[in-house]
Design a protein around this motif. Structure first.
Motif, PDB file in Angstrom:
ATOM      1  N   GLN A   1      -1.416   2.353  -5.308  1.00  0.00           N
ATOM      2  CA  GLN A   1      -0.536   1.418  -4.845  1.00  0.00           C
ATOM      3  C   GLN A   1      -0.890   0.117  -4.098  1.00  0.00           C
ATOM      4  OE1 GLN A   1       2.635   2.956  -2.139  1.00  0.00           O
ATOM      5  NE2 GLN A   1       2.849   4.926  -3.442  1.00  0.00           N
ATOM      6  N   LEU A   2      -2.035   0.167  -3.530  1.00  0.00           N
ATOM      7  CA  LEU A   2      -2.805  -0.837  -2.780  1.00  0.00           C
ATOM      8  C   LEU A   2      -3.648  -1.518  -3.926  1.00  0.00           C
ATOM      9  CD1 LEU A   2      -4.057   0.557   0.430  1.00  0.00           C
ATOM     10  CD2 LEU A   2      -2.292  -0.893   0.359  1.00  0.00           C
ATOM     11  N   GLY A   3      -3.983  -1.252  -4.961  1.00  0.00           N
ATOM     12  CA  GLY A   3      -4.893  -1.739  -5.873  1.00  0.00           C
ATOM     13  C   GLY A   3      -6.247  -1.792  -5.639  1.00  0.00           C
ATOM     14  N   THR A   4      -6.776  -0.889  -4.778  1.00  0.00           N
ATOM     15  CA  THR A   4      -8.073  -1.242  -4.133  1.00  0.00           C
ATOM     16  C   THR A   4      -8.550   0.237  -3.775  1.00  0.00           C
ATOM     17  OG1 THR A   4      -9.755  -2.299  -2.907  1.00  0.00           O
ATOM     18  CG2 THR A   4      -7.603  -2.023  -1.920  1.00  0.00           C
ATOM     19  N   LYS A   5      -9.915   0.470  -3.521  1.00  0.00           N
ATOM     20  CA  LYS A   5     -10.392   1.619  -3.079  1.00  0.00           C
ATOM     21  C   LYS A   5     -10.374   1.844  -1.574  1.00  0.00           C
ATOM     22  CE  LYS A   5     -12.359   4.130  -6.320  1.00  0.00           C
ATOM     23  NZ  LYS A   5     -12.073   5.519  -6.365  1.00  0.00           N
ATOM     24  N   ILE A   6      -9.635   2.636  -0.803  1.00  0.00           N
ATOM     25  CA  ILE A   6      -9.801   2.857   0.671  1.00  0.00           C
ATOM     26  C   ILE A   6     -11.145   3.465   1.491  1.00  0.00           C
ATOM     27  CG2 ILE A   6      -8.494   4.111   2.477  1.00  0.00           C
ATOM     28  CD1 ILE A   6      -5.990   4.196   0.653  1.00  0.00           C
ATOM     29  N   PHE A   7     -11.676   4.263   0.523  1.00  0.00           N
ATOM     30  CA  PHE A   7     -12.965   5.071   0.694  1.00  0.00           C
ATOM     31  C   PHE A   7     -14.118   4.773  -0.337  1.00  0.00           C
ATOM     32  CE2 PHE A   7      -9.891   7.279   3.313  1.00  0.00           C
ATOM     33  CZ  PHE A   7     -10.472   6.999   4.636  1.00  0.00           C
TER      34      PHE A   7
ATOM     35  N   GLY B   1      -9.569  -0.167   3.610  1.00  0.00           N
ATOM     36  CA  GLY B   1      -9.390   0.843   4.470  1.00  0.00           C
ATOM     37  C   GLY B   1      -9.246   0.755   5.940  1.00  0.00           C
ATOM     38  N   GLU B   2     -10.352  -0.112   6.414  1.00  0.00           N
ATOM     39  CA  GLU B   2     -10.213  -0.371   7.844  1.00  0.00           C
ATOM     40  C   GLU B   2      -8.922  -0.832   8.451  1.00  0.00           C
ATOM     41  OE1 GLU B   2     -12.378   0.234  10.178  1.00  0.00           O
ATOM     42  OE2 GLU B   2     -14.371   0.693   9.185  1.00  0.00           O
ATOM     43  N   LYS B   3      -8.403  -2.009   7.537  1.00  0.00           N
ATOM     44  CA  LYS B   3      -7.033  -2.586   7.877  1.00  0.00           C
ATOM     45  C   LYS B   3      -5.838  -1.539   7.841  1.00  0.00           C
ATOM     46  CE  LYS B   3      -7.760  -7.242   6.231  1.00  0.00           C
ATOM     47  NZ  LYS B   3      -8.038  -7.753   7.598  1.00  0.00           N
ATOM     48  N   LEU B   4      -5.910  -0.547   6.834  1.00  0.00           N
ATOM     49  CA  LEU B   4      -5.174   0.471   6.658  1.00  0.00           C
ATOM     50  C   LEU B   4      -4.944   1.482   7.957  1.00  0.00           C
ATOM     51  CD1 LEU B   4      -3.007   1.078   4.813  1.00  0.00           C
ATOM     52  CD2 LEU B   4      -4.503   2.902   3.677  1.00  0.00           C
ATOM     53  N   LEU B   5      -6.219   1.846   8.233  1.00  0.00           N
ATOM     54  CA  LEU B   5      -6.526   2.742   9.387  1.00  0.00           C
ATOM     55  C   LEU B   5      -5.939   1.872  10.776  1.00  0.00           C
ATOM     56  CD1 LEU B   5      -7.818   5.309  10.647  1.00  0.00           C
ATOM     57  CD2 LEU B   5      -9.799   3.873  11.273  1.00  0.00           C
TER      58      LEU B   5
ATOM     59  N   LEU C   1      -4.475  16.754  -1.418  1.00  0.00           N
ATOM     60  CA  LEU C   1      -4.865  15.456  -0.432  1.00  0.00           C
ATOM     61  C   LEU C   1      -5.535  14.580  -1.324  1.00  0.00           C
ATOM     62  CD1 LEU C   1      -6.717  15.967   2.814  1.00  0.00           C
ATOM     63  CD2 LEU C   1      -7.479  14.386   1.170  1.00  0.00           C
ATOM     64  N   SER C   2      -6.341  14.984  -2.463  1.00  0.00           N
ATOM     65  CA  SER C   2      -7.002  14.133  -3.430  1.00  0.00           C
ATOM     66  C   SER C   2      -6.094  13.073  -4.176  1.00  0.00           C
ATOM     67  CB  SER C   2      -7.988  14.654  -4.192  1.00  0.00           C
ATOM     68  OG  SER C   2      -9.028  15.399  -3.495  1.00  0.00           O
ATOM     69  N   ARG C   3      -4.808  13.950  -4.506  1.00  0.00           N
ATOM     70  CA  ARG C   3      -3.921  13.186  -5.245  1.00  0.00           C
ATOM     71  C   ARG C   3      -3.246  12.077  -4.401  1.00  0.00           C
ATOM     72  NH1 ARG C   3      -2.475  18.268  -7.295  1.00  0.00           N
ATOM     73  NH2 ARG C   3      -0.859  18.489  -5.979  1.00  0.00           N
ATOM     74  N   GLN C   4      -2.782  12.473  -3.167  1.00  0.00           N
ATOM     75  CA  GLN C   4      -2.244  11.511  -2.223  1.00  0.00           C
ATOM     76  C   GLN C   4      -3.271  10.346  -2.016  1.00  0.00           C
ATOM     77  OE1 GLN C   4      -0.501  12.931   1.438  1.00  0.00           O
ATOM     78  NE2 GLN C   4       0.572  14.786   0.431  1.00  0.00           N
ATOM     79  N   LEU C   5      -4.367  10.533  -1.837  1.00  0.00           N
ATOM     80  CA  LEU C   5      -5.325   9.471  -1.859  1.00  0.00           C
ATOM     81  C   LEU C   5      -5.456   8.577  -2.993  1.00  0.00           C
ATOM     82  CD1 LEU C   5      -7.408   7.912   0.057  1.00  0.00           C
ATOM     83  CD2 LEU C   5      -9.095   9.724  -0.631  1.00  0.00           C
ATOM     84  N   GLN C   6      -5.436   9.221  -4.028  1.00  0.00           N
ATOM     85  CA  GLN C   6      -5.313   8.230  -5.390  1.00  0.00           C
ATOM     86  C   GLN C   6      -4.060   7.587  -5.359  1.00  0.00           C
ATOM     87  OE1 GLN C   6      -5.445  10.683  -8.833  1.00  0.00           O
ATOM     88  NE2 GLN C   6      -6.354   9.074 -10.021  1.00  0.00           N
ATOM     89  N   GLU C   7      -3.085   8.081  -5.025  1.00  0.00           N
ATOM     90  CA  GLU C   7      -1.699   7.453  -5.089  1.00  0.00           C
ATOM     91  C   GLU C   7      -1.816   6.020  -4.047  1.00  0.00           C
ATOM     92  OE1 GLU C   7       1.318  10.104  -3.627  1.00  0.00           O
ATOM     93  OE2 GLU C   7       1.441  11.296  -5.381  1.00  0.00           O
ATOM     94  N   ALA C   8      -2.256   6.381  -2.921  1.00  0.00           N
ATOM     95  CA  ALA C   8      -2.423   5.294  -1.977  1.00  0.00           C
ATOM     96  C   ALA C   8      -3.262   3.994  -2.598  1.00  0.00           C
ATOM     97  CB  ALA C   8      -2.760   5.855  -0.456  1.00  0.00           C
ATOM     98  N   GLU C   9      -4.201   4.554  -3.231  1.00  0.00           N
ATOM     99  CA  GLU C   9      -5.114   3.510  -3.866  1.00  0.00           C
ATOM    100  C   GLU C   9      -4.625   2.688  -4.973  1.00  0.00           C
ATOM    101  OE1 GLU C   9      -9.661   5.475  -2.475  1.00  0.00           O
ATOM    102  OE2 GLU C   9      -8.590   5.852  -4.578  1.00  0.00           O
TER     103      GLU C   9
END
Length: 303
Positions: A42-48, A61-65, A32-40
């Motif tokens: 790709q976005l070039g920013t922190k999600i959480f 993160g709010e926009k993504l949610l 799960l941590s790896r997938q979260l890192q992948e997403a961040e």
């Protein structure tokens, strides 16, 4: 950004952290941590952001949610629709029409529908024939097929198809060679109809009544076969839809004639209760009914 990343963000927010989200997504914490890192990445920013040992969504993160809620809901709706289409839901649809001639085409279409929805029971309520809208309003029907919609806020109508009404006469009849009939042509005839009152009979409503013409006699015969045989025996003329007449015109001795220069066209509707929430298979049945009849009409026209 992939769907799994959206599911991940949604699960973390709903469960309140990574540990509980792992159980919901059936992933290890490291995966799960790896997938979260992948997403961040790709976005070039922190999600959480981790604040006081809690994961707080950033603005990104709010926009993504919000996107995750919309996309995942749409996917789940589509999956449910496909499952219903493939497996079929369980239930019953009680249906009737205002005229016995409609039962010529209705059973074959019902049989086709049940091949796709074997768990949905379709039941024709014959005793509701001639008064399907009243039976629908009283709760004895689920769908009423009618050509005579009444103004009632409790009813909703879906147009199914349009057909044309024709007069049928013996080939030796004095009217047989006319290109079309007018109201006056019925004045000295015995008109064979399926049912009373006359206000429900299409030829009366749209041809005879506007011209203030009354036939010399009227015979009521609910069965199409009996009405056709009475015409064949030169004991009257009848008016029916073209598709209902088609099987009887394959033999000699009968002729159909248009009504008026433009023909008598009639809209057919499926009526349901406007305030009632129906299971999904009801809408599927109505769409199936509409599409299959339309396709059938096109095939007949081409043949």
């Amino acid at each position: 950004m992939e769907i799994r990343h959206l599911r991940l963000v949604k699960a973390i927010m709903e469960e309140g952290g990574i540990t509980k989200a792992t159980r919901k997504l059936h992933l290890t914490q490291s995966a799960l941590s790896r997938q979260l890192q992948e997403a961040e990445i790709q976005l070039g920013t922190k999600i959480f952001l981790r604040i006081n040992r809690k994961l707080i969504p950033t603005e990104a993160g709010e926009k993504l949610l919000k996107l995750a809620d919309e996309v995942i809901e749409k996917i789940e709706q589509t999956e449910r629709s496909i499952r219903e289409l493939v497996k079929g839901e369980a239930g019953e649809i009680r249906i009737s029409t205002e005229c016995y001639t409609s039962y010529h085409w209705l059973p074959s279409i019902m049989r086709q529908f049940q091949l796709l929805y074997p768990n949905v029971k379709l039941r024709i309520v014959m005793e509701a024939t001639h008064q399907p809208l009243q039976k629908l309003l009283s709760g004895e029907l689920d769908i009423a097929i009618t050509t005579d919609p009444i103004q009632d806020s409790n009813l909703r109508y879906i147009k199914l198809f349009q057909d044309e009404m024709f007069a049928i006469v013996p080939a030796t009849h004095k009217l047989a060679n006319k290109k079309y009939l007018t109201a006056e042509d019925f004045a000295d005839q015995n008109l064979v109809i399926h049912s009373l009152p006359m206000e429900t009979v299409s030829v009366h409503r749209f041809v005879l009544a506007p011209a203030n013409v009354t036939p010399a006699d009227i015979t009521v015969l609910p069965l199409t076969e009996a009405a056709v045989e009475m015409v064949r025996a030169e004991m009257g003329i009848a008016v029916m839809s073209g598709w209902a007449l088609k099987p009887y015109l394959r033999t000699e001795g009968l002729k159909k004639i248009r009504l008026g220069t433009k023909g008598l066209l009639r809209d057919n509707f499926a009526a349901v209760l406007s305030a009632k929430e129906y299971p999904g298979y009801f809408e599927h049945f109505i769409e199936f009914l509409k599409n299959e009849i339309t396709i059938g009409d096109r095939e007949k026209a081409a043949s």
